[in-house]
Design a protein around this motif. Structure first.
Motif, PDB file in Angstrom:
ATOM      1  N   ASP A  10       0.843  -1.184   0.000  1.00  0.00           N
ATOM      2  CA  ASP A  10       0.000   0.000   0.000  1.00  0.00           C
ATOM      3  C   ASP A  10       0.883   1.241   0.000  1.00  0.00           C
ATOM      4  O   ASP A  10       1.784   1.387   0.826  1.00  0.00           O
ATOM      5  CB  ASP A  10      -0.891  -0.017   1.255  1.00  0.00           C
ATOM      6  N   ASP A  11       0.635   2.168  -0.931  1.00  0.00           N
ATOM      7  CA  ASP A  11       1.462   3.367  -1.031  1.00  0.00           C
ATOM      8  C   ASP A  11       1.441   4.195   0.247  1.00  0.00           C
ATOM      9  O   ASP A  11       2.329   5.000   0.481  1.00  0.00           O
ATOM     10  CB  ASP A  11       0.989   4.235  -2.201  1.00  0.00           C
ATOM     11  N   ALA A  12       0.401   4.038   1.071  1.00  0.00           N
ATOM     12  CA  ALA A  12       0.279   4.842   2.281  1.00  0.00           C
ATOM     13  C   ALA A  12       1.202   4.338   3.392  1.00  0.00           C
ATOM     14  O   ALA A  12       1.408   5.015   4.380  1.00  0.00           O
ATOM     15  CB  ALA A  12      -1.164   4.844   2.778  1.00  0.00           C
ATOM     16  N   VAL A  13       1.742   3.141   3.249  1.00  0.00           N
ATOM     17  CA  VAL A  13       2.566   2.554   4.302  1.00  0.00           C
ATOM     18  C   VAL A  13       4.019   2.993   4.135  1.00  0.00           C
ATOM     19  O   VAL A  13       4.622   2.743   3.098  1.00  0.00           O
ATOM     20  CB  VAL A  13       2.474   1.011   4.271  1.00  0.00           C
ATOM     21  N   PRO A  14       4.614   3.680   5.129  1.00  0.00           N
ATOM     22  CA  PRO A  14       5.966   4.201   4.971  1.00  0.00           C
ATOM     23  C   PRO A  14       7.059   3.152   5.103  1.00  0.00           C
ATOM     24  O   PRO A  14       8.117   3.275   4.538  1.00  0.00           O
ATOM     25  CB  PRO A  14       6.071   5.243   6.070  1.00  0.00           C
ATOM     26  N   SER A  15       6.851   2.113   5.889  1.00  0.00           N
ATOM     27  CA  SER A  15       7.895   1.116   6.082  1.00  0.00           C
ATOM     28  C   SER A  15       7.349  -0.056   6.875  1.00  0.00           C
ATOM     29  O   SER A  15       6.259   0.007   7.449  1.00  0.00           O
ATOM     30  CB  SER A  15       9.091   1.717   6.839  1.00  0.00           C
ATOM     31  N   ASP A  16       8.120  -1.159   6.900  1.00  0.00           N
ATOM     32  CA  ASP A  16       7.798  -2.240   7.823  1.00  0.00           C
ATOM     33  C   ASP A  16       7.981  -1.737   9.251  1.00  0.00           C
ATOM     34  O   ASP A  16       8.884  -0.964   9.529  1.00  0.00           O
ATOM     35  CB  ASP A  16       8.747  -3.427   7.607  1.00  0.00           C
ATOM     36  N   LYS A  17       7.128  -2.198  10.153  1.00  0.00           N
ATOM     37  CA  LYS A  17       7.243  -1.788  11.551  1.00  0.00           C
ATOM     38  C   LYS A  17       7.833  -2.935  12.360  1.00  0.00           C
ATOM     39  O   LYS A  17       7.274  -4.025  12.398  1.00  0.00           O
ATOM     40  CB  LYS A  17       5.870  -1.380  12.105  1.00  0.00           C
ATOM     41  N   TRP A  18       8.986  -2.681  12.963  1.00  0.00           N
ATOM     42  CA  TRP A  18       9.696  -3.737  13.655  1.00  0.00           C
ATOM     43  C   TRP A  18       9.024  -4.046  14.987  1.00  0.00           C
ATOM     44  O   TRP A  18       8.549  -3.155  15.696  1.00  0.00           O
ATOM     45  CB  TRP A  18      11.155  -3.345  13.859  1.00  0.00           C
ATOM     46  N   THR A  19       9.014  -5.317  15.352  1.00  0.00           N
ATOM     47  CA  THR A  19       8.317  -5.822  16.522  1.00  0.00           C
ATOM     48  C   THR A  19       9.282  -6.022  17.690  1.00  0.00           C
ATOM     49  O   THR A  19      10.503  -5.836  17.555  1.00  0.00           O
ATOM     50  CB  THR A  19       7.656  -7.157  16.188  1.00  0.00           C
ATOM     51  N   LEU A  29      11.605   3.466   3.700  1.00  0.00           N
ATOM     52  CA  LEU A  29      10.481   4.263   3.222  1.00  0.00           C
ATOM     53  C   LEU A  29      10.109   3.730   1.848  1.00  0.00           C
ATOM     54  O   LEU A  29      10.923   3.745   0.926  1.00  0.00           O
ATOM     55  CB  LEU A  29      10.855   5.742   3.175  1.00  0.00           C
ATOM     56  N   TYR A  30       8.884   3.273   1.714  1.00  0.00           N
ATOM     57  CA  TYR A  30       8.509   2.385   0.618  1.00  0.00           C
ATOM     58  C   TYR A  30       8.036   3.099  -0.639  1.00  0.00           C
ATOM     59  O   TYR A  30       7.679   2.454  -1.624  1.00  0.00           O
ATOM     60  CB  TYR A  30       7.428   1.425   1.137  1.00  0.00           C
ATOM     61  N   THR A  31       8.013   4.424  -0.641  1.00  0.00           N
ATOM     62  CA  THR A  31       7.653   5.175  -1.842  1.00  0.00           C
ATOM     63  C   THR A  31       8.664   6.282  -2.060  1.00  0.00           C
ATOM     64  O   THR A  31       9.336   6.745  -1.126  1.00  0.00           O
ATOM     65  CB  THR A  31       6.253   5.814  -1.729  1.00  0.00           C
ATOM     66  N   GLN A  32       8.751   6.753  -3.302  1.00  0.00           N
ATOM     67  CA  GLN A  32       9.628   7.873  -3.612  1.00  0.00           C
ATOM     68  C   GLN A  32       9.172   9.127  -2.884  1.00  0.00           C
ATOM     69  O   GLN A  32       9.996   9.902  -2.381  1.00  0.00           O
ATOM     70  CB  GLN A  32       9.655   8.114  -5.117  1.00  0.00           C
ATOM     71  N   GLN A  85      10.826   0.072  -8.377  1.00  0.00           N
ATOM     72  CA  GLN A  85      12.013   0.093  -7.522  1.00  0.00           C
ATOM     73  C   GLN A  85      11.732  -0.458  -6.134  1.00  0.00           C
ATOM     74  O   GLN A  85      12.474  -0.205  -5.178  1.00  0.00           O
ATOM     75  CB  GLN A  85      12.638   1.498  -7.427  1.00  0.00           C
ATOM     76  N   ARG A  86      10.684  -1.236  -6.019  1.00  0.00           N
ATOM     77  CA  ARG A  86      10.389  -1.897  -4.753  1.00  0.00           C
ATOM     78  C   ARG A  86      11.030  -3.280  -4.731  1.00  0.00           C
ATOM     79  O   ARG A  86      11.173  -3.927  -5.765  1.00  0.00           O
ATOM     80  CB  ARG A  86       8.884  -1.998  -4.536  1.00  0.00           C
ATOM     81  N   ALA A  87      11.410  -3.714  -3.556  1.00  0.00           N
ATOM     82  CA  ALA A  87      12.089  -4.994  -3.426  1.00  0.00           C
ATOM     83  C   ALA A  87      11.722  -5.626  -2.090  1.00  0.00           C
ATOM     84  O   ALA A  87      11.200  -4.970  -1.188  1.00  0.00           O
ATOM     85  CB  ALA A  87      13.595  -4.797  -3.529  1.00  0.00           C
ATOM     86  N   THR A  88      12.000  -6.903  -1.982  1.00  0.00           N
ATOM     87  CA  THR A  88      11.767  -7.630  -0.745  1.00  0.00           C
ATOM     88  C   THR A  88      12.983  -8.470  -0.425  1.00  0.00           C
ATOM     89  O   THR A  88      13.482  -9.209  -1.283  1.00  0.00           O
ATOM     90  CB  THR A  88      10.534  -8.552  -0.852  1.00  0.00           C
ATOM     91  N   SER A  89      13.481  -8.337   0.789  1.00  0.00           N
ATOM     92  CA  SER A  89      14.506  -9.241   1.299  1.00  0.00           C
ATOM     93  C   SER A  89      13.807 -10.425   1.957  1.00  0.00           C
ATOM     94  O   SER A  89      12.965 -10.242   2.841  1.00  0.00           O
ATOM     95  CB  SER A  89      15.399  -8.541   2.321  1.00  0.00           C
ATOM     96  N   HIS A  90      14.157 -11.622   1.520  1.00  0.00           N
ATOM     97  CA  HIS A  90      13.581 -12.850   2.063  1.00  0.00           C
ATOM     98  C   HIS A  90      14.624 -13.507   2.965  1.00  0.00           C
ATOM     99  O   HIS A  90      15.711 -13.875   2.502  1.00  0.00           O
ATOM    100  CB  HIS A  90      13.189 -13.801   0.932  1.00  0.00           C
ATOM    101  N   HIS A  91      14.298 -13.642   4.239  1.00  0.00           N
ATOM    102  CA  HIS A  91      15.223 -14.205   5.218  1.00  0.00           C
ATOM    103  C   HIS A  91      14.701 -15.546   5.726  1.00  0.00           C
ATOM    104  O   HIS A  91      13.542 -15.649   6.156  1.00  0.00           O
ATOM    105  CB  HIS A  91      15.392 -13.255   6.409  1.00  0.00           C
ATOM    106  N   TYR A  92      15.563 -16.561   5.681  1.00  0.00           N
ATOM    107  CA  TYR A  92      15.247 -17.873   6.229  1.00  0.00           C
ATOM    108  C   TYR A  92      16.276 -18.149   7.322  1.00  0.00           C
ATOM    109  O   TYR A  92      17.466 -18.342   7.042  1.00  0.00           O
ATOM    110  CB  TYR A  92      15.315 -18.941   5.137  1.00  0.00           C
ATOM    111  N   VAL A  93      15.801 -18.129   8.574  1.00  0.00           N
ATOM    112  CA  VAL A  93      16.706 -18.201   9.725  1.00  0.00           C
ATOM    113  C   VAL A  93      16.513 -19.542  10.439  1.00  0.00           C
ATOM    114  O   VAL A  93      15.383 -19.918  10.799  1.00  0.00           O
ATOM    115  CB  VAL A  93      16.426 -17.040  10.703  1.00  0.00           C
TER     116      VAL A  93
END
Length: 254
Positions: free
Chosen positions: A8-17, A123-126, A184-192
């Motif tokens: 969603d363009d309105a979301v600025p970033s992932d929110k860390w828990t 920040l997920y949008t320009q 220019q959006r991307a996703t880092s996929h982490h398998y821990v």
């Protein structure tokens, strides 16, 4: 944050828990290497001079605490309350305001605003990234500096037709990035790897940004590029650099 929400363009970033905050300060993590933090904070302290410093996305204080130890008056903005709470456990003398680094205003003026370790890409949008530069400029005194540490997008090294790049493979962690070259959006996929041998999956969403694009964002905000380096020790930035530390200065007459 769900994948749908992150798109969603309105979301600025992932929110860390809290889970992110609890495992952020990992012993042996290269980010916490004392030599790295020494050169990082020396660079920042020189740009702060006798003034105050404001860290966007201060996190758990990885940089802020040793920077304060150099005598710099540091304040922070942090989007995730659990990360800020972890910082408060480590230091009671660094004020932290909870909010988005693109819009949140802190009392007072600063000679330095800084943003480290690729966090501008959270920040997920320009538009949000542009607002981050404007917010930095709002906090700076005339002649003050905005410093950003960020990667050079890895997409330039990818073969045609590929949209994924592996960045880490160990027994404990596998990581790869997937890219949308249009947005220019991307996703880092982490398998821990967990204690029982299972692998836990966690994504991180970001928007990669080019050095020239950042320079234009700075100009929109009334800042001008002062210097660009390949690292915190001031190595020359070249076409082969995979990251950069850039400094933009607010015009003294603004």
């Amino acid at each position: 944050m769900s994948d749908d929400a992150a798109r969603d363009d309105a979301v600025p970033s992932d929110k860390w828990t809290k889970a992110h905050a609890d495992r952020y300060d990992v012993e042996g993590d290269p980010m916490f290497d004392p030599e790295l933090l020494a050169v990082t904070t020396a660079f920042l302290a020189e740009r702060a001079g006798d003034g105050r410093a404001l860290e966007f996305a201060i996190g758990t204080g990885r940089v802020a605490i040793p920077l304060q130890a150099r005598g710099v008056d540091v304040t922070g903005i942090e989007y995730a309350e659990p990360m800020a709470e972890r910082l408060r456990e480590k230091s009671s003398t660094i004020p932290v305001v909870i909010g988005d680094m693109a819009t949140t205003k802190v009392e007072g003026e600063f000679s330095l605003v800084y943003l480290v370790f690729n966090t501008i890409e959270n920040l997920y949008t320009q538009d949000a990234q542009v607002e981050c530069f404007r917010n930095a400029a709002r906090h700076l005194v005339p002649g003050g500096r905005f410093v950003v540490e960020v990667e050079v997008p890895a997409v330039r090294r990818m073969p045609p037709g590929n949209d994924a790049a592996v960045f880490d493979v160990t027994a404990e962690h596998v990581g790869l990035d997937t890219y949308d070259f249009v947005t220019q959006r991307a996703t880092s996929h982490h398998y821990v790897r967990q204690d029982d041998g299972r692998y836990e999956y966690g994504p991180h969403h970001f928007r990669y940004v080019w050095p020239s694009e950042l320079d234009l964002m700075a100009r929109i905000a009334g800042l001008r590029l002062e210097s660009r380096h390949a690292d915190w020790i001031g190595s020359p930035f070249t076409s082969e650099s995979d990251s950069h530390v850039s400094v933009w200065r607010k015009d003294a007459g603004d």
